[in-house]
Write a protein that holds these residues in place. Structure first.
Motif, short mmCIF file in Angstrom:
data_model
loop_
_atom_site.label_atom_id
_atom_site.label_comp_id
_atom_site.label_asym_id
_atom_site.label_seq_id
_atom_site.Cartn_x
_atom_site.Cartn_y
_atom_site.Cartn_z
N ALA A 39 65.61 91.59 135.94
CA ALA A 39 64.84 92.75 135.48
C ALA A 39 65.00 93.92 136.44
CB ALA A 39 63.37 92.38 135.31
N ALA A 40 64.95 93.65 137.74
CA ALA A 40 65.13 94.72 138.73
C ALA A 40 66.51 95.35 138.59
CB ALA A 40 64.94 94.17 140.14
N ASN A 41 67.53 94.54 138.37
CA ASN A 41 68.88 95.08 138.16
C ASN A 41 68.95 95.94 136.90
OD1 ASN A 41 69.86 93.94 140.46
ND2 ASN A 41 70.98 92.30 139.43
N ALA B 60 65.49 69.90 124.82
CA ALA B 60 66.48 68.85 124.52
C ALA B 60 67.64 68.92 125.50
CB ALA B 60 66.96 68.98 123.09
N ALA B 61 68.09 70.14 125.80
CA ALA B 61 69.21 70.30 126.73
C ALA B 61 68.73 70.38 128.17
CB ALA B 61 69.99 71.56 126.38
N GLY B 62 67.43 70.52 128.38
CA GLY B 62 66.90 70.63 129.73
C GLY B 62 67.24 71.95 130.41
N VAL B 63 67.23 73.03 129.62
CA VAL B 63 67.70 74.31 130.14
C VAL B 63 66.73 75.44 129.80
CG1 VAL B 63 69.56 76.01 130.00
CG2 VAL B 63 70.10 73.58 129.94
N PRO B 64 66.11 76.06 130.81
CA PRO B 64 65.45 77.34 130.55
C PRO B 64 66.50 78.45 130.65
CG PRO B 64 64.73 76.42 132.67
CD PRO B 64 65.80 75.53 132.11
N ARG B 65 66.47 79.38 129.72
CA ARG B 65 67.44 80.48 129.68
C ARG B 65 66.68 81.80 129.77
NH1 ARG B 65 72.90 81.41 127.40
NH2 ARG B 65 73.02 83.58 126.72
N VAL B 66 67.11 82.63 130.70
CA VAL B 66 66.55 83.96 130.90
C VAL B 66 67.58 84.96 130.39
CG1 VAL B 66 65.78 85.64 132.62
CG2 VAL B 66 65.29 83.20 132.96
N GLU B 67 67.14 85.91 129.57
CA GLU B 67 68.02 86.97 129.08
C GLU B 67 67.36 88.31 129.32
OE1 GLU B 67 68.65 86.23 124.93
OE2 GLU B 67 69.80 84.41 125.29
N VAL B 68 68.07 89.22 129.97
CA VAL B 68 67.58 90.58 130.18
C VAL B 68 68.60 91.53 129.57
CG1 VAL B 68 66.96 92.32 131.89
CG2 VAL B 68 66.32 89.93 132.26
N THR B 69 68.13 92.39 128.67
CA THR B 69 68.99 93.30 127.94
C THR B 69 68.66 94.73 128.32
OG1 THR B 69 69.11 91.75 126.10
CG2 THR B 69 69.69 94.02 125.63
N ASP B 70 69.69 95.54 128.56
CA ASP B 70 69.48 96.96 128.80
C ASP B 70 70.40 97.75 127.87
OD1 ASP B 70 72.03 97.62 130.14
OD2 ASP B 70 71.25 96.46 131.82
N ARG C 63 79.50 99.07 134.34
CA ARG C 63 80.23 97.80 134.45
C ARG C 63 79.29 96.61 134.33
NH1 ARG C 63 79.33 95.78 139.53
NH2 ARG C 63 78.60 97.27 141.05
N LEU C 64 79.84 95.50 133.90
CA LEU C 64 79.08 94.28 133.82
C LEU C 64 78.85 93.73 135.22
CD1 LEU C 64 80.78 92.68 130.72
CD2 LEU C 64 78.64 93.94 130.82
N PRO C 65 77.77 93.00 135.44
CA PRO C 65 77.43 92.58 136.79
C PRO C 65 78.42 91.57 137.37
CG PRO C 65 76.01 91.51 135.22
CD PRO C 65 76.83 92.52 134.46
N ALA C 66 78.57 91.66 138.66
CA ALA C 66 79.39 90.72 139.42
C ALA C 66 78.79 90.60 140.81
CB ALA C 66 80.83 91.21 139.51
N ILE C 67 79.02 89.47 141.43
CA ILE C 67 78.52 89.28 142.78
C ILE C 67 79.42 90.04 143.74
CG2 ILE C 67 78.08 87.61 144.60
CD1 ILE C 67 77.49 85.57 142.48
N ALA C 68 78.82 90.93 144.49
CA ALA C 68 79.56 91.68 145.50
C ALA C 68 79.36 91.02 146.85
CB ALA C 68 79.06 93.12 145.56
#
Length: 111
Positions: A24-26, A47-57, A63-68
């Motif tokens: 969200a901060a990004n 069922a899959a054991g997965v929480p998924r977080v989605e943040v849309t702007d 550019r799409l995010p990348a680890i710098a």
């Protein structure tokens, strides 16, 4: 997360909260378009054991995010995606039509 059996102080809830905060901060800092907000979606696939977080702007021109690589270890910013990468099973981004992008992260229920 609490309603799904993961109390607020649990490792899973804390990890999800941290990932939500970082993404969200990004979105606010790097994806802000005047007059438009960002969206947040949290899905728990038990069922899959997965929480998924989605943040849309709405900023599709950026550019799409990348680890710098951290260039200034004492700096006050630049570690958010490193934290997301460490906590998430996988993460990435997808373009959104007609404008914008969604950055998502999937975490494990057992952290």
């Amino acid at each position: 997360m609490g309603e799904r059996g993961h109390p607020p102080a649990s490792d899973v809830s804390c990890a999800v909260a941290l990932v939500v905060g970082e993404l969200a901060a990004n979105a606010v800092r790097h994806g802000r378009v005047p007059g438009r907000e960002f969206g947040l979606r949290l899905v728990l696939d038990r069922a899959a054991g997965v929480p998924r977080v989605e943040v849309t702007d709405a900023a599709s021109a950026k550019r799409l995010p990348a680890i710098a690589p951290p260039s200034f270890p004492e700096g006050e910013s630049g570690r958010g995606l490193l934290l997301v990468d460490a906590l998430a099973e996988r993460w990435g981004s997808t373009a959104r039509s007609p404008v914008g992008k969604t950055v998502w992260a999937e975490l494990r229920l057992e952290i």
